[in-house]
Design a protein around this motif. Sequence first.
Motif, PDB file in Angstrom:
ATOM      1  N   ALA A  13      -2.986  32.097  17.005  1.00 41.75           N
ATOM      2  CA  ALA A  13      -3.024  32.986  18.138  1.00 41.75           C
ATOM      3  C   ALA A  13      -4.276  33.980  17.949  1.00 41.75           C
ATOM      4  O   ALA A  13      -4.819  34.493  19.044  1.00 41.75           O
ATOM      5  N   LYS A  14      -4.504  34.667  17.093  1.00 40.46           N
ATOM      6  CA  LYS A  14      -5.541  35.454  16.685  1.00 40.46           C
ATOM      7  C   LYS A  14      -7.001  35.132  16.908  1.00 40.46           C
ATOM      8  O   LYS A  14      -7.602  35.416  17.852  1.00 40.46           O
ATOM      9  N   GLN A  15      -7.305  33.730  16.882  1.00 39.59           N
ATOM     10  CA  GLN A  15      -8.557  32.878  17.127  1.00 39.59           C
ATOM     11  C   GLN A  15      -8.512  32.781  18.601  1.00 39.59           C
ATOM     12  O   GLN A  15      -9.851  33.011  19.241  1.00 39.59           O
ATOM     13  N   LEU A  16      -7.633  32.455  19.403  1.00 33.54           N
ATOM     14  CA  LEU A  16      -7.573  32.463  20.653  1.00 33.54           C
ATOM     15  C   LEU A  16      -7.245  33.708  21.644  1.00 33.54           C
ATOM     16  O   LEU A  16      -7.017  33.496  22.772  1.00 33.54           O
ATOM     17  N   ASN A  17      -7.149  34.625  21.060  1.00 33.13           N
ATOM     18  CA  ASN A  17      -7.119  36.000  21.517  1.00 33.13           C
ATOM     19  C   ASN A  17      -5.633  36.072  22.261  1.00 33.13           C
ATOM     20  O   ASN A  17      -5.474  36.689  23.227  1.00 33.13           O
ATOM     21  N   TRP A  18      -4.533  35.365  21.820  1.00 34.36           N
ATOM     22  CA  TRP A  18      -3.219  35.435  22.338  1.00 34.36           C
ATOM     23  C   TRP A  18      -2.569  36.452  21.487  1.00 34.36           C
ATOM     24  O   TRP A  18      -2.722  36.599  20.332  1.00 34.36           O
ATOM     25  N   TYR A  19      -1.717  36.969  22.149  1.00 35.62           N
ATOM     26  CA  TYR A  19      -0.766  38.033  21.325  1.00 35.62           C
ATOM     27  C   TYR A  19       0.532  37.189  20.777  1.00 35.62           C
ATOM     28  O   TYR A  19       1.129  36.328  21.444  1.00 35.62           O
ATOM     29  N   TYR A  20       0.934  37.560  19.481  1.00 35.34           N
ATOM     30  CA  TYR A  20       1.913  36.957  18.819  1.00 35.34           C
ATOM     31  C   TYR A  20       2.555  37.835  18.000  1.00 35.34           C
ATOM     32  O   TYR A  20       2.022  38.736  17.296  1.00 35.34           O
ATOM     33  N   SER A  21       3.960  37.840  18.172  1.00 34.32           N
ATOM     34  CA  SER A  21       4.709  38.788  16.964  1.00 34.32           C
ATOM     35  C   SER A  21       6.121  38.009  16.755  1.00 34.32           C
ATOM     36  O   SER A  21       6.643  37.128  17.757  1.00 34.32           O
ATOM     37  N   THR A  22       6.635  38.496  16.022  1.00 31.46           N
ATOM     38  CA  THR A  22       8.176  37.987  15.605  1.00 31.46           C
ATOM     39  C   THR A  22       8.752  39.290  15.328  1.00 31.46           C
ATOM     40  O   THR A  22       8.425  40.421  14.725  1.00 31.46           O
ATOM     41  N   SER A  23      10.361  39.062  15.188  1.00 30.61           N
ATOM     42  CA  SER A  23      11.274  40.229  15.132  1.00 30.61           C
ATOM     43  C   SER A  23      12.652  39.772  14.841  1.00 30.61           C
ATOM     44  O   SER A  23      12.845  38.546  15.287  1.00 30.61           O
ATOM     45  N   ASN A  24      13.526  40.449  13.955  1.00 30.10           N
ATOM     46  CA  ASN A  24      14.685  40.074  13.692  1.00 30.10           C
ATOM     47  C   ASN A  24      15.747  41.083  14.483  1.00 30.10           C
ATOM     48  O   ASN A  24      15.393  42.324  13.861  1.00 30.10           O
ATOM     49  N   ASP A  25      16.483  40.611  15.053  1.00 34.69           N
ATOM     50  CA  ASP A  25      17.522  41.785  15.484  1.00 34.69           C
ATOM     51  C   ASP A  25      18.724  41.287  15.991  1.00 34.69           C
ATOM     52  O   ASP A  25      18.800  40.117  16.682  1.00 34.69           O
ATOM     53  N   HIS A  26      19.982  41.794  15.826  1.00 37.87           N
ATOM     54  CA  HIS A  26      21.135  41.501  16.159  1.00 37.87           C
ATOM     55  C   HIS A  26      21.469  40.030  15.831  1.00 37.87           C
ATOM     56  O   HIS A  26      21.935  39.138  16.576  1.00 37.87           O
ATOM     57  N   ASN A  27      21.373  39.787  14.504  1.00 41.33           N
ATOM     58  CA  ASN A  27      21.535  38.312  13.976  1.00 41.33           C
ATOM     59  C   ASN A  27      20.632  37.136  14.685  1.00 41.33           C
ATOM     60  O   ASN A  27      21.054  36.069  14.725  1.00 41.33           O
ATOM     61  N   SER A  28      19.368  37.692  15.176  1.00 44.01           N
ATOM     62  CA  SER A  28      18.601  36.618  15.879  1.00 44.01           C
ATOM     63  C   SER A  28      17.315  36.754  15.409  1.00 44.01           C
ATOM     64  O   SER A  28      16.861  37.795  15.200  1.00 44.01           O
ATOM     65  N   PHE A  29      16.421  35.561  15.435  1.00 42.94           N
ATOM     66  CA  PHE A  29      14.946  35.780  15.299  1.00 42.94           C
ATOM     67  C   PHE A  29      14.371  35.502  16.547  1.00 42.94           C
ATOM     68  O   PHE A  29      14.561  34.501  17.269  1.00 42.94           O
ATOM     69  N   ARG A  30      13.352  36.272  17.017  1.00 44.41           N
ATOM     70  CA  ARG A  30      12.468  35.954  18.139  1.00 44.41           C
ATOM     71  C   ARG A  30      11.034  35.907  17.769  1.00 44.41           C
ATOM     72  O   ARG A  30      10.416  36.636  17.124  1.00 44.41           O
ATOM     73  N   ALA A  31      10.404  34.786  18.462  1.00 40.29           N
ATOM     74  CA  ALA A  31       8.959  34.742  18.274  1.00 40.29           C
ATOM     75  C   ALA A  31       8.457  34.932  19.714  1.00 40.29           C
ATOM     76  O   ALA A  31       8.785  34.512  20.562  1.00 40.29           O
ATOM     77  N   THR A  32       7.264  35.770  19.861  1.00 40.05           N
ATOM     78  CA  THR A  32       6.938  35.999  21.343  1.00 40.05           C
ATOM     79  C   THR A  32       5.347  35.816  21.409  1.00 40.05           C
ATOM     80  O   THR A  32       4.651  36.116  20.241  1.00 40.05           O
ATOM     81  N   LEU A  33       5.015  34.872  22.172  1.00 41.83           N
ATOM     82  CA  LEU A  33       3.659  34.598  22.194  1.00 41.83           C
ATOM     83  C   LEU A  33       3.126  34.809  23.798  1.00 41.83           C
ATOM     84  O   LEU A  33       4.014  34.466  24.697  1.00 41.83           O
TER      85      LEU A  33
END
Length: 124
Positions: free
Chosen positions: A74-94
């Motif tokens: 994602a960094k090489q392609l200049n895409w935004y990527y993040s992860t988070s844990n909240d309310h007993n769930s995992f989220r990956a955002t691209l």
Amino acid sequence: SDVPVDLKCDETELFVLKEPLTIVLNNLVRNSLEHGAKGISIVQAGNRIDIINPLSLHNSSGFGLGLMLVERLAKQLNWYYSTSNDHNSFRATLIIRPTWSESYLDYDSLLVGLECPLYWSESL
């Protein structure tokens, strides 16, 4: 056994390099299957894709190599990527920034949009 995948997407079509997007999405979905509880939600709106799964009580830690690869690509392609844990769930955002340069567009290596519906099998 089969794992239900809830896929919500709009009519957006993006021209991006197929191979890196395939690697990123495969790693994110695989991570959800291996480390999450049953069920995955994939939400695509515009150039944003969120992959969300409930956290498993029996989460095996692993080494995180798949997510590290996603982060580097994602960094090489200049895409935004993040992860988070909240309310007993995992989220990956691209957030994908499309490839527009005609100099290296190869139409055989492009993926246009996402197709609904999707049902993912653990045997993949």
